[in-house]
Design a protein around this motif. Sequence first.
Motif, PDB file in Angstrom:
ATOM      1  N   UNK A   1      43.232  65.821 -31.945  1.00 57.19           N
ATOM      2  CA  UNK A   1      44.695  65.758 -31.921  1.00 57.19           C
ATOM      3  C   UNK A   1      45.222  66.459 -30.679  1.00 57.19           C
ATOM      4  N   UNK A   2      46.340  65.945 -30.153  1.00 57.61           N
ATOM      5  CA  UNK A   2      47.004  66.588 -29.033  1.00 57.61           C
ATOM      6  C   UNK A   2      46.521  66.178 -27.663  1.00 57.61           C
ATOM      7  N   UNK A   3      45.693  65.127 -27.558  1.00 54.88           N
ATOM      8  CA  UNK A   3      45.171  64.692 -26.269  1.00 54.88           C
ATOM      9  C   UNK A   3      46.012  63.532 -25.704  1.00 54.88           C
ATOM     10  N   UNK A   4      46.420  63.631 -24.411  1.00 53.26           N
ATOM     11  CA  UNK A   4      47.156  62.522 -23.784  1.00 53.26           C
ATOM     12  C   UNK A   4      46.206  61.386 -23.430  1.00 53.26           C
ATOM     13  N   UNK A   5      46.732  60.159 -23.484  1.00 52.38           N
ATOM     14  CA  UNK A   5      45.935  58.958 -23.185  1.00 52.38           C
ATOM     15  C   UNK A   5      46.644  58.153 -22.110  1.00 52.38           C
ATOM     16  N   UNK A   6      45.915  57.827 -21.037  1.00 51.61           N
ATOM     17  CA  UNK A   6      46.446  56.931 -20.016  1.00 51.61           C
ATOM     18  C   UNK A   6      47.326  57.618 -18.990  1.00 51.61           C
ATOM     19  N   UNK A   7      47.813  56.815 -18.038  1.00 46.81           N
ATOM     20  CA  UNK A   7      48.646  57.336 -16.955  1.00 46.81           C
ATOM     21  C   UNK A   7      49.881  58.037 -17.497  1.00 46.81           C
ATOM     22  N   UNK A   8      50.131  59.218 -16.934  1.00 50.39           N
ATOM     23  CA  UNK A   8      51.325  59.967 -17.293  1.00 50.39           C
ATOM     24  C   UNK A   8      51.263  60.640 -18.639  1.00 50.39           C
ATOM     25  N   UNK A   9      50.183  60.410 -19.416  1.00 44.78           N
ATOM     26  CA  UNK A   9      50.062  61.034 -20.733  1.00 44.78           C
ATOM     27  C   UNK A   9      51.200  60.676 -21.673  1.00 44.78           C
ATOM     28  N   UNK A  10      51.687  59.445 -21.546  1.00 45.44           N
ATOM     29  CA  UNK A  10      52.843  59.048 -22.366  1.00 45.44           C
ATOM     30  C   UNK A  10      52.555  59.141 -23.858  1.00 45.44           C
ATOM     31  N   UNK A  11      51.348  58.708 -24.260  1.00 51.76           N
ATOM     32  CA  UNK A  11      50.979  58.737 -25.683  1.00 51.76           C
ATOM     33  C   UNK A  11      50.009  59.886 -25.905  1.00 51.76           C
ATOM     34  N   UNK A  12      50.278  60.678 -26.924  1.00 55.58           N
ATOM     35  CA  UNK A  12      49.445  61.835 -27.255  1.00 55.58           C
ATOM     36  C   UNK A  12      48.914  61.641 -28.669  1.00 55.58           C
ATOM     37  N   UNK A  13      47.621  61.851 -28.848  1.00 53.80           N
ATOM     38  CA  UNK A  13      47.010  61.633 -30.168  1.00 53.80           C
ATOM     39  C   UNK A  13      47.686  62.517 -31.210  1.00 53.80           C
ATOM     40  N   UNK A  14      48.227  61.928 -32.273  1.00 49.67           N
ATOM     41  CA  UNK A  14      48.893  62.742 -33.303  1.00 49.67           C
ATOM     42  C   UNK A  14      47.910  63.351 -34.299  1.00 49.67           C
ATOM     43  N   UNK A  15      46.642  62.953 -34.216  1.00 48.51           N
ATOM     44  CA  UNK A  15      45.593  63.370 -35.145  1.00 48.51           C
ATOM     45  C   UNK A  15      44.261  63.073 -34.457  1.00 48.51           C
ATOM     46  N   UNK A  16      43.162  63.519 -34.992  1.00 51.53           N
ATOM     47  CA  UNK A  16      41.891  63.073 -34.421  1.00 51.53           C
ATOM     48  C   UNK A  16      41.859  61.535 -34.411  1.00 51.53           C
ATOM     49  N   UNK A  17      41.557  60.964 -33.261  1.00 52.59           N
ATOM     50  CA  UNK A  17      41.770  59.524 -33.060  1.00 52.59           C
ATOM     51  C   UNK A  17      40.581  58.863 -32.386  1.00 52.59           C
ATOM     52  N   UNK A  18      40.417  57.574 -32.700  1.00 53.36           N
ATOM     53  CA  UNK A  18      39.486  56.713 -31.972  1.00 53.36           C
ATOM     54  C   UNK A  18      40.314  55.786 -31.091  1.00 53.36           C
TER      55      UNK A  18
END
Length: 368
Positions: free
Chosen positions: A250-267
């Motif tokens: 949880x809490x990890x940004x994904x992709x350019x600019x970190x627009x989306x951040x994992x709200x939970x442990x994610x695949x």
Amino acid sequence: MARPLTAEIDLDALRHNYRLACECSPESRCVAVLKADAYGHGAVACARALEGLAPAFAVACIEEAVTLREAGIATPIVLLEGIFSADELHRVDELGLWMAVHSDWQLDALLAHRPARPIPVWLKVDSGMHRLGFPPERAEAAWRRLQAAPDHACDLQLMSHFATADLVEGAYFEAQMARLTALAERLDASLCLANSPATLARPSAHGAWNRPGVMLYGSDPLEAANAASRRLAPVMTLRSAIIAVRELPAGEPVGYGGRWVTPRPSRIGVVAAGYGDGYDRHAVDGTPVLVEGRRTRIAGKVSMDMLTVDLTDLPEADIGSEVVLWGRAATGEVLSVDEVAHHCDTISYTLLTGVLPRVPRRYHGQPR
């Protein structure tokens, strides 16, 4: 092994949608609109699939008509924008094309030309769209000039385009229809008016000819779907696969600019598709995709060659899993290109015509 992204084109679905257009307007002939490379589907393949069904095709310009003629398509072809210079008239004549006439200079050029045979002409009237066409008060004089030149022009039709036929509220549509109906009555003229939404939902606009376009490719152009538009079948399936999977806390940004951040442990699944293929970079987080026929969503900004999707609730999804960006999954589940377009703040036309040449087209369903 090739990159897994393909645009699969279902020619049987194309024919189904064309027959639906004819069913909606049984007293009209339907010209199949193939402009913009058949809305990104491949004009030659689509023309071959519709030969023998459609009595005429329509394109935007002479270059598009030449492509069809050079492929051996003999069906009549209408140039919806007519000619762009007078010297194109010899090619119109040579290729046996039909043409719209929307302005005085085109009319003058046609009447100054000496065709080998009269050219079928659709006189375009500006009934309220305010792009191309003669104002109704000037269209009658243009029509009379064409009537008086039977060696130059034949099979005259009045043509116009609707600005709001897709909307539920119909006041402006009715105003356009009133102008056109009055003009047609004065001239005793045949009409070619109905675009896709009018073909599907405005029977009063069905004339001697209709011009179904985007509906042929399975997109619903109506503001509110009706019984007919719900029967449209998707023609293009933009299909790819998962090429990598990331397990993130949880809490990890994904992709350019970190627009989306994992709200939970994610695949997170990485998909071989991006804006370099024509997939819209404006797709927001939550834009739907199908993975193995199950709905999930984009997570993070679209990159040039890749995009990322949330696989957290799809534990069976893995490298190689099918991803459908729009169209029909192998399971039969359908994701409408119209729904995807809504999440991109655009329309289906831009998505379909925007699929770039590096995406291979794969055709299913044999031409007639």
